[in-house]
Each structure stands twice: as C-alpha cells, then as structure tokens.
Design a protein around this motif. Structure first.
Motif, PDB file in Angstrom:
ATOM      1  N   LYS A 135       1.015  -1.263   0.007  1.00  0.00           N
ATOM      2  CA  LYS A 135       0.022  -0.156  -0.051  1.00  0.00           C
ATOM      3  C   LYS A 135       0.746   1.241  -0.021  1.00  0.00           C
ATOM      4  N   GLN A 136       1.992   1.356  -0.800  1.00  0.00           N
ATOM      5  CA  GLN A 136       2.908   2.388  -0.824  1.00  0.00           C
ATOM      6  C   GLN A 136       2.603   3.403  -2.141  1.00  0.00           C
ATOM      7  N   LEU A 137       1.623   2.960  -2.935  1.00  0.00           N
ATOM      8  CA  LEU A 137       1.556   3.709  -4.201  1.00  0.00           C
ATOM      9  C   LEU A 137       0.169   4.320  -4.183  1.00  0.00           C
ATOM     10  N   TYR A 138       0.166   5.589  -4.884  1.00  0.00           N
ATOM     11  CA  TYR A 138      -1.253   6.072  -4.939  1.00  0.00           C
ATOM     12  C   TYR A 138      -2.092   5.664  -6.190  1.00  0.00           C
ATOM     13  N   ASP A 139      -3.182   5.577  -5.988  1.00  0.00           N
ATOM     14  CA  ASP A 139      -4.480   5.292  -7.033  1.00  0.00           C
ATOM     15  C   ASP A 139      -4.395   6.166  -8.194  1.00  0.00           C
ATOM     16  N   LEU A 140      -4.019   5.821  -9.306  1.00  0.00           N
ATOM     17  CA  LEU A 140      -3.983   6.643 -10.533  1.00  0.00           C
ATOM     18  C   LEU A 140      -5.327   7.065 -11.112  1.00  0.00           C
ATOM     19  N   GLY A 141      -6.450   6.360 -10.687  1.00  0.00           N
ATOM     20  CA  GLY A 141      -7.584   6.439 -11.234  1.00  0.00           C
ATOM     21  C   GLY A 141      -8.104   7.740 -11.511  1.00  0.00           C
ATOM     22  N   ASP A 142      -7.757   8.952 -10.686  1.00  0.00           N
ATOM     23  CA  ASP A 142      -8.185  10.099 -10.824  1.00  0.00           C
ATOM     24  C   ASP A 142      -7.454  10.756 -12.286  1.00  0.00           C
ATOM     25  N   LEU A 143      -6.338  10.415 -12.373  1.00  0.00           N
ATOM     26  CA  LEU A 143      -5.183  10.893 -13.529  1.00  0.00           C
ATOM     27  C   LEU A 143      -6.310  10.337 -15.053  1.00  0.00           C
ATOM     28  N   TYR A 144      -6.355   8.978 -15.054  1.00  0.00           N
ATOM     29  CA  TYR A 144      -6.885   8.536 -16.258  1.00  0.00           C
ATOM     30  C   TYR A 144      -8.183   8.815 -16.623  1.00  0.00           C
ATOM     31  N   ASP A 145      -9.038   9.280 -15.609  1.00  0.00           N
ATOM     32  CA  ASP A 145     -10.313   9.822 -15.630  1.00  0.00           C
ATOM     33  C   ASP A 145     -10.373  11.246 -15.851  1.00  0.00           C
ATOM     34  N   ALA A 146      -9.445  12.077 -15.633  1.00  0.00           N
ATOM     35  CA  ALA A 146      -9.320  13.505 -15.783  1.00  0.00           C
ATOM     36  C   ALA A 146      -9.303  13.893 -17.325  1.00  0.00           C
ATOM     37  N   PRO A 147      -9.845  15.079 -17.563  1.00  0.00           N
ATOM     38  CA  PRO A 147      -9.765  15.696 -19.036  1.00  0.00           C
ATOM     39  C   PRO A 147      -8.237  15.533 -19.183  1.00  0.00           C
ATOM     40  N   SER A 148      -7.871  15.151 -20.561  1.00  0.00           N
ATOM     41  CA  SER A 148      -6.483  15.392 -21.167  1.00  0.00           C
ATOM     42  C   SER A 148      -6.034  16.640 -21.111  1.00  0.00           C
ATOM     43  N   TRP A 149      -4.758  16.908 -21.126  1.00  0.00           N
ATOM     44  CA  TRP A 149      -4.132  18.106 -21.297  1.00  0.00           C
ATOM     45  C   TRP A 149      -4.554  18.943 -22.496  1.00  0.00           C
ATOM     46  N   ASP A 150      -4.720  18.218 -23.622  1.00  0.00           N
ATOM     47  CA  ASP A 150      -4.960  18.737 -25.058  1.00  0.00           C
ATOM     48  C   ASP A 150      -6.392  19.017 -25.269  1.00  0.00           C
ATOM     49  N   ASP A 151      -7.479  18.165 -24.607  1.00  0.00           N
ATOM     50  CA  ASP A 151      -8.709  18.284 -25.089  1.00  0.00           C
ATOM     51  C   ASP A 151      -9.688  17.999 -23.763  1.00  0.00           C
ATOM     52  N   PRO A 152     -10.211  18.823 -23.205  1.00  0.00           N
ATOM     53  CA  PRO A 152     -10.783  18.886 -22.040  1.00  0.00           C
ATOM     54  C   PRO A 152     -12.156  18.028 -22.188  1.00  0.00           C
ATOM     55  N   ASN A 153     -12.547  17.778 -23.564  1.00  0.00           N
ATOM     56  CA  ASN A 153     -13.748  16.662 -23.595  1.00  0.00           C
ATOM     57  C   ASN A 153     -13.286  15.369 -23.794  1.00  0.00           C
ATOM     58  N   THR A 154     -11.920  14.795 -23.855  1.00  0.00           N
ATOM     59  CA  THR A 154     -11.647  13.664 -23.760  1.00  0.00           C
ATOM     60  C   THR A 154     -10.859  13.312 -22.602  1.00  0.00           C
ATOM     61  N   LYS A 155     -11.047  12.161 -21.981  1.00  0.00           N
ATOM     62  CA  LYS A 155     -10.239  11.700 -20.717  1.00  0.00           C
ATOM     63  C   LYS A 155      -8.754  11.135 -21.032  1.00  0.00           C
ATOM     64  N   VAL A 156      -8.016  11.318 -20.131  1.00  0.00           N
ATOM     65  CA  VAL A 156      -6.479  11.030 -20.533  1.00  0.00           C
ATOM     66  C   VAL A 156      -6.461   9.650 -20.993  1.00  0.00           C
ATOM     67  N   ARG A 157      -7.431   8.419 -20.314  1.00  0.00           N
ATOM     68  CA  ARG A 157      -7.057   7.131 -20.763  1.00  0.00           C
ATOM     69  C   ARG A 157      -7.629   6.898 -22.261  1.00  0.00           C
ATOM     70  N   ASP A 158      -8.666   7.828 -22.727  1.00  0.00           N
ATOM     71  CA  ASP A 158      -8.886   7.756 -24.398  1.00  0.00           C
ATOM     72  C   ASP A 158      -7.956   8.269 -25.124  1.00  0.00           C
ATOM     73  N   THR A 159      -6.800   8.857 -24.626  1.00  0.00           N
ATOM     74  CA  THR A 159      -5.957   9.230 -25.483  1.00  0.00           C
ATOM     75  C   THR A 159      -4.660   8.260 -25.772  1.00  0.00           C
ATOM     76  N   LEU A 160      -4.697   7.111 -25.103  1.00  0.00           N
ATOM     77  CA  LEU A 160      -3.609   6.080 -24.965  1.00  0.00           C
ATOM     78  C   LEU A 160      -3.895   4.867 -26.090  1.00  0.00           C
ATOM     79  N   VAL A 161      -2.993   4.471 -26.213  1.00  0.00           N
ATOM     80  CA  VAL A 161      -2.965   2.960 -26.942  1.00  0.00           C
ATOM     81  C   VAL A 161      -3.876   1.823 -26.184  1.00  0.00           C
TER      82      VAL A 161
END
Length: 474
Positions: A135-161
């Motif tokens: 339990k030494q690592l932070y949950d990255l769920g908020d990162l992947y569900d956040a708006p991407s840096w380039d497009d506020p209408n696209t989640k980070v996870r949806d910009t990835l392969v």
C-alpha cells in the motif's frame, strides 16, 4: 534490483516495517516510522477547476526522481518540468536523477517521506508488486479519468493506445503509469546485412543457417547481456507464444502449475541453448552486462542482440561507425505450423512511473503525469529518448531514427498479433533474480532444458505458495 535484493529481503523491505510500525535502518541505527496508504495526502488537494481538474496545490513544491539509465533525464529537465513550471510558476521543482532507485529511496518509502513522483526503473528498481501489496502507491484512477491536457472533452485514458492503463493495473486499481511503448525483438545492423547480402531469417532453421554464414565471415552470430540473462527471456517467451499460442503466456502470468513446462517453452529454450552448443555466441558474453554486450554488437563483433526499442538511444554514441543502421526483426518461427505468425511481436507499455501514497504533493505528481501524457509531452519524450510512447498519434510528424522507424514498422506489420505478459511486473523477485538466474544457467550450459524448466517452475511455486504475496490473474 541487484543491490536492493542483496541488502533487503523482499519481506523485510516494506512488509516487515509496516507490520511493526517502525524500522531500524542499518546505515544509521535510527528508528524510522512507517508510512501507510492514505497518509492524509488528500489534505494537500487544491481547488478543482476546469483549468486545474486534479486539484493541484498551485504553490506546493514537487519532488521528482528520474532513473538515469538508457533514457537519461533530459526529457524531464528539458520538456516536462518546464511545462509544469510554466503552468505553476510558484511551485518549486526539486529534480534528482539516480541510477539505483532502491538504494536512493528504499529508506524514504519505509520512513513515510517519499518524493512526489518516481521513475521506478532499472536494475535498482523497487519491485512494483511489492510496493502495491504494501500500500505504498497512490491510486492513479483520477489521472486516467481526468480531462486530457490537450482536449477537455477527452479523458486521459482515451488518448492512449489500448492496454496502456491496464499494464499498470494490479487487481482493480491502476498504480503505475507506463510511458514508453517498447517494442522487443532481435536487433541487427541493417547496413552490415545489406553489405553481406544476408536476409533476416523467418524460421529457426533459417536462423541457424544464417548463423553459420555469419560465423564464416568472422563475426559472432549472437551476444546478450550475460549478467542480465533475462534479456533472453524476451525471445524465449515470444517464440514460445508463436509456437503454442498466447495462452502459454497467460498460464505463466496466472502461476499455473506446469506452465513453464509447456512444450512450446521447452522447444524455445532448446533452440536458444543450441546457440551456445553450436558456437554461435560471442566469447565472453556470459560475463558482460548490457552496455558491454551491446557495445560489442555496435562494434560489429556480433550480428544479433536481444533488446527493447530503447536500445538505439542507449547505444547512440557507441554506434557512430559510418553507415551503422539500427533495425529490429521479429523472432523466427520454431515450426511451420506455429499458432501465431512470424510478424507476432512482444510490445508493451513500459518505463514505469509512480506517485507514492505518502507523497506530500500527490496531486502534483498526477498532474506531472498528465503533462507527460499530453501530445507535447509525449512528442518531447520521443524526440529526447528515441522511443515511441503510449500516447496515440504523438509521434506523427516526428522524424524517427532508423531503429525506431524499424520498430514502428514491426508494430504495423504485427497488427493484432502483439503479445504481452504481466508476471515480471506483478512478481519482481520471480523475474530477477528468479528466472534471470535460470536463464543464465541455461545459456552458459550449467543447466539443460529440463533443469531450466524445473528452476522456473520452482520460482513460480515460491510465489504461488507465499501467502504474503498478493496474487493477480488475467
């Protein structure tokens, strides 16, 4: 990981400290309290807005640790950190590049004072599975569900392969962000091959025939990092999957009894072991590390070396000979009736980055990752380190060097026939020193194929039977 494994047992590194609530560090004798998951880090959140969707405290310091290996750290200092500083000018960034991450940070994780962002990579990597289970690592769920840096209408996870987020997932939670899209294969100097009229082999019989020609030309056919023999596990398992199907790898991931004894694994092990018995491995390989073996390859002393697509950047200075041209080929087929085609390759999101659970500024760590996963951040990464990334389209328009062009072409040729496995991330000790040791013994002739299989089976059983190790399946 070597230094880490020698100084700390897997149990004593974190689990023992967490169980007792404290640890006496051998270097100083000081009593250090442990960190726990949660750690009150949410109190460091700033206000969430459209411009700051992760709630980053805009004036909070950010401490960044980068593994100073094949990729170096200029991508951080010259690309990502300036992007962070531009958006948060009041935030002080402390940057540190380390070769031995475990040696630098193990006591800080145990003491509850880790950095905000860590590139946990290299031989001194702290095993990711161990950090997760403790339990030494932070949950990255908020990162992947956040708006991407380039497009506020696209989640980070949806910009990835596809599979990028999943590669860092343990159970139902994603704890690791993998930035580089690494293509693995057998590397060769295309200029050398063209000069000699050598064709890359499609079958293992073709490989052996070509090795005989190469040896007659006064060049050793193969080399590999003998002290890091796990580099040869990549072709071993890729050829096994081509022969027996991708489920061969799934069974190994799931720690199934007898998975390492699958006939496809044995056939692959037998083929690689035969390189030594036929005299097709460069003399002295057994004692070489990756830099030495790759250096000999770049110097034209050997024709083939197994590696991932970071190789070109790692060896760019050593391969300055006129006309040298990095290229990668898929592993040959062991049989004409193989389950998967020749073009099948092992490619996976790699180069892991984490935010420690006890970080003082975890939201800043998430934002730093969001910057890395932007088009600008990913493009800068590719330009600096000569690696593809998990960000879709980020390499478009980038002038790729020959090796990376070859790797990208290999990916396109493979199509859906791209394989991967998770056990090396889930069970770090099983990967190294575990299977690494047995692979070295096989290739050095200290073990035959059956003994190699028995050794790998024993490593899997050790994990399977250890109730203190969290198990995962796919």
């Amino acid at each position: 990981m070597t230094k880490f494994s020698a100084e700390w047992s897997r149990r004593n590194f974190l689990r023992g400290a967490l169980a007792t609530g404290a640890l006496v560090l051998p270097a100083s004798g000081a009593l250090v309290g442990c960190a726990t998951s949660g750690g009150g880090q949410e109190a460091t959140e700033g206000e969430k807005t459209d411009q700051n969707p992760l709630g980053v405290p805009t004036d909070a310091p950010l401490e960044v640790y980068i593994f100073n290996g094949g990729f170096g750290d200029k991508y951080a200092t010259d690309v990502h950190e300036p992007m962070y500083k531009k958006k948060y000018p009041k935030a002080k960034i402390t940057h540190k590049a380390e070769v031995d991450i475990a040696g630098a940070l193990q006591s800080r994780f145990v003491g509850g004072n880790p950095p905000d962002f860590v590139n946990d990579s290299g031989d001194g990597q702290i095993p990711l599975g161990q950090l997760v289970s403790d339990k030494q690592l932070y949950d990255l769920g908020d990162l992947y569900d956040a708006p991407s840096w380039d497009d506020p209408n696209t989640k980070v996870r949806d910009t990835l392969v596809p599979g990028a987020a999943e590669q860092g997932t343990f159970g139902d939670t994603t704890y690791v962000m993998n930035m580089a899209l690494t293509v693995y294969g057998i590397w060769y100097d295309k200029a050398l091959f063209d000069k000699n009229g050598w064709e890359t082999p499609g079958t293992w019989d073709d490989m052996l025939s070509l090795c005989a020609e190469i040896k007659k030309a006064g060049i050793a056919p193969w080399t590999y990092p003998g002290v890091h023999a796990r580099y040869m596990v990549w072709p071993l398992l890729t050829m096994a999957a081509k022969l027996g199907g991708a489920d061969v790898l799934k069974a190994i991931d799931n720690l199934e009894e007898g998975a390492w004894g699958h006939e496809a694994v044995k056939e692959s092990a037998n083929a690689l072991a035969g390189l030594r018995s036929k005299g097709y491995i460069l003399a002295g390989t057994e004692g070489m590390d990756h830099i030495q073996a790759q250096g000999q390859w770049c110097a034209g002393k050997a024709a083939f070396v197994p590696c991932g697509s970071w190789l070109e950047n790692e060896q760019k200075d050593a391969a300055k000979a006129a006309g040298f041209e990095f290229a990668v080929m898929p592993e040959p087929l062991l049989s004409d009736d193989s389950a998967m085609p020749l073009e099948t390759l092992y490619a996976t999101p790699g180069e892991p980055y984490v935010v420690p659970a006890a970080a003082k500024n975890p939201r800043g760590g998430l934002e730093y990752m969001r910057i890395m996963l932007s088009k600008e951040g990913a493009k800068g990464f590719t330009e600096q380190v000569s690696s593809l990334t998990v960000v879709k389209g980020a390499a478009d328009g980038v002038q790729l060097p020959p090796g990376l062009t070859s790797a990208q072409a290999g990916l396109e040729a493979a199509g859906d026939n791209v394989i991967s496995y998770m056990w090396r991330e889930w069970y770090g000790d099983m990967w190294n020193p575990g299977v690494n040791t047995h692979m070295g013994d096989l290739l050095a002739g200290r073990k035959n194929v059956d003994e190699f299989v028995e050794g790998c089976e024993a490593e899997a059983k050790k994990v399977r039977d250890d109730d203190s190790v969290t198990k995962y399946t796919r």
